[in-house]
Write an enzyme that holds these catalytic residues in place. Structure first.
Site, PDB file in Angstrom:
ATOM      1  N   CYS A   1      -3.438   1.257   6.956  1.00 41.06           N
ATOM      2  CA  CYS A   1      -4.100  -0.198   8.094  1.00 41.06           C
ATOM      3  C   CYS A   1      -3.696   0.925   8.998  1.00 41.06           C
ATOM      4  O   CYS A   1      -4.547   0.721   9.975  1.00 41.06           O
ATOM      5  CB  CYS A   1      -2.628  -0.621   8.529  1.00 41.06           C
TER       6      CYS A   1
ATOM      7  N   ASN B   1       1.083  -1.220   0.470  1.00 39.94           N
ATOM      8  CA  ASN B   1      -0.182  -0.054  -0.052  1.00 39.94           C
ATOM      9  C   ASN B   1       1.122   1.457  -0.002  1.00 39.94           C
ATOM     10  O   ASN B   1       0.637   2.292  -0.744  1.00 39.94           O
ATOM     11  CB  ASN B   1      -1.081   0.049   1.209  1.00 39.94           C
TER      12      ASN B   1
ATOM     13  N   GLU C   1       4.219  -4.324  11.898  1.00 44.98           N
ATOM     14  CA  GLU C   1       3.258  -3.277  11.923  1.00 44.98           C
ATOM     15  C   GLU C   1       2.314  -3.918  11.345  1.00 44.98           C
ATOM     16  O   GLU C   1       1.728  -3.681  10.291  1.00 44.98           O
ATOM     17  CB  GLU C   1       4.572  -1.800  10.855  1.00 44.98           C
TER      18      GLU C   1
HETATM   19  C1  SIN Z   1       0.028   2.182   6.753  1.00 46.31           C
HETATM   20  O1  SIN Z   1      -1.149   2.550   6.086  1.00 46.31           O
HETATM   21  O2  SIN Z   1       0.649   0.689   6.644  1.00 46.31           O
HETATM   22  C2  SIN Z   1       0.871   2.980   6.892  1.00 46.31           C
HETATM   23  C3  SIN Z   1       0.529   4.210   6.801  1.00 46.31           C
HETATM   24  C4  SIN Z   1       1.003   5.698   7.402  1.00 46.31           C
HETATM   25  O3  SIN Z   1       2.056   5.280   7.506  1.00 46.31           O
HETATM   26  O4  SIN Z   1       0.417   6.752   7.160  1.00 46.31           O
END
Ligand code: SIN
Length: 515
Positions: A318, A183, A284
């Site tokens: 996420c 993503n 993460e």
């Molecule tokens: C993610 O969606 O994994 C990270 C989003 C972000 O770093 O803002």
């Protein structure tokens, strides 16, 4: 010097084959500089040991962008050996030297930011404006950690004994495996890689199967900047090859830490695989972010934040709000205004300027979103906008959707949607909102919209998440610790905290001193 094993590696055989097998015609995309067709090991552009390849295609229209090596354990082993050899010198570089080369890399990344953003849009499908924002965001980690490298200081501790001195030094843990998600093809890698390099680790990077091209372009610029060979290695593998490749990385005694961004499900598997080797693991993982709108909120601020946060990368982040909890006094106003704004979101190919919603990354993700929405509707959710695929736009598009009357029995109440779907729950009291917000077994981000300062402190304290946005939908930044609680992960990325995953503390006691 090349590690011995690489000398026997059949890197050049690709030149003896029909080059068109490898260099699939990519129409005018082949004109785009930095689009690679090989992986990067020990400072060389290489094919897979058995010369297998897989295609990378544009989710907006299915066109093939490139073909890259479909690597297996043999290739990973070479990458680990290259990183192990390089570690011998890299760990002994001064922080100043590492900082200098990282700054050069950052400058090149800035110079080529338009091209990298184009590659991101091509392989990930996100709107070009978002890709440009991602390049700035991803590059900010390189810049930040180039600076932070020079602040990885040790300590001298107060000793109880006049004859003893206590020192604490921070040392790099060794070779690390960095496994990332589709993503954010750049930022999710630089957030790990830049911290690891600053600490003095060397790396084997495994970008997501759907989006390896950005990582390869990044590696090319790192090479140009002068990052020594073997310090950064990028291996590529297809969906089918990922399990053995990741397994090999987790089990290799020469990899001292794994940092993974992705689903809770895969994170748990990685954690289990690494446990017998007592390996450093940083995870993460997914979330189920509550977006709580209290009666005192500024509704315009809340709606704009909802759009920015929910529809970033078409909901495939996420930290995207998964459930909107809206208090009864502001409910109608918030929902009506949100729908007005959502109707303005144009779906389409992200390379077109006015597009705000791109495709889902692949058919599996589209199907997951479709099933979650259908399940909610079948259990009584009210679909007041969207609610279906958009085949006229393309194969992988899903309409921006609003579901109200969402309840606990529906799968999307507990599961991460990862798509452009707003699911709304009405609540009456602050206590009730906290209960709903904290129900899931994950806790990455949470959002609060309120103008009551006491309520803001109370609710942010009691939300079971690692990050809170207050009257703000975009919270990520290089300076801050990004990560979650409960099953959303282990460790933090970003900020000075992000260095911790890549260092060991070494305590040195000097005794028998005479003053
Ligand atoms: C993610 O969606 O994994 C990270 C989003 C972000 O770093 O803002």
């Amino acid at each position: 010097m090349l590690p011995r094993v690489l000398k026997t590696y059949n890197r050049c055989s690709i030149n003896n084959r029909n080059i068109m097998d490898i260099m699939y015609p990519i129409r005018n995309l082949s004109q785009l500089p930095l689009i690679k067709q090989r992986a990067y090991i020990d400072g060389e552009w290489v094919c897979a040991a058995d010369e297998r390849i897989f295609t990378v295609s544009n989710p907006a229209n299915g066109e093939i962008i490139s073909k890259v090596p479909d690597m297996d354990e043999r290739d990973v082993e070479l990458a680990i050996k290259a990183a192990s050899s390089a570690f011998v010198e890299w760990k002994n570089t001064t922080a100043y030297e590492r900082s200098r080369v990282m700054k050069k890399w950052y400058d090149l990344m800035v110079k080529h930011k338009e091209t990298i953003a184009q590659i991101i849009t091509l392989e990930c499908g996100k709107p070009f404006a978002e890709s440009k924002a991602e390049v700035n965001y991803g590059n900010s980690y390189i810049e930040y950690y180039a600076e932070e490298a020079r602040r990885i200081n040790g300590e001298i501790l107060q000793s109880t004994y006049p004859t003893k001195k206590y020192f604490v030094e921070k040392q790099p843990i060794g070779v690390v495996g960095l496994i990332s998600a589709y993503n954010f093809p750049l930022a999710m890698i630089t957030r790990k890689l830049a911290a690891a390099l600053a600490a003095g680790c060397t790396c084997v990077v495994k970008p997501a199967t759907d989006t390896p091209l950005t990582a390869l372009a990044m590696a090319e610029l790192g090479h140009e900047a002068g990052i020594p060979k073997g310090v950064v290695n990028v291996i590529t593998s297809s969906h089918a090859s990922n399990p053995p490749v990741v397994d090999f990385m987790c089990k290799s005694p020469d990899i001292r830490g794994i940092s993974f961004t992705g689903s809770v499900q895969v994170g748990k598997i990685i954690n289990e695989k690494c446990a017998p080797y007592v390996k450093r693991v940083s995870l993460e993982l997914g979330g189920n972010a509550p977006f709580i709108v209290f009666n005192s909120a500024d509704v315009d601020v809340a709606v704009q934040a909802a759009i920015a946060s929910k529809f970033r990368n078409s909901g495939q982040t996420c930290v995207a709000p998964n459930r909107f909890l809206v208090q009864d006094g502001i409910y109608d106003c918030f929902v009506d205004n949100l729908i007005v704004e959502m109707r303005k979101l144009k779906m389409g190919d992200g390379s077109q300027g006015d597009v705000k919603i791109g495709p889902m990354i692949n058919a599996a993700q589209l199907e997951k979103v479709r099933q979650l929405v259908d399940d909610a509707i079948s259990k009584g959710a009210n679909c007041i906008l969207g609610g279906k695929r958009a085949p006229l736009v393309g194969d992988l598009y899903y309409e921006p959707t609003v579901l109200t009357d969402v309840r606990e029995t529906m799968k999307l109440y507990m599961e991460e949607i990862f798509g452009p779907v707003v699911s709304i729950v009405k609540f009456r009291t602050e206590e009730e909102s906290l209960f709903i917000a904290n129900q899931p077994d994950v806790g990455l981000a949470g959002y609060i919209f309120s103008s009551d300062i006491s309520q803001i402190f109370r609710v942010s304290k009691n939300l079971e998440v690692g990050m809170v946005g207050v009257n703000e939908g975009i919270i990520s930044a290089a300076e801050v610790p990004f990560g979650g609680v409960k099953k959303s992960g282990i460790g933090r990325e970003g900020g000075h905290n992000g260095i911790e995953d890549y260092i060991d503390y070494k305590y040195v006691c000097i005794g028998n001193l005479r003053f």
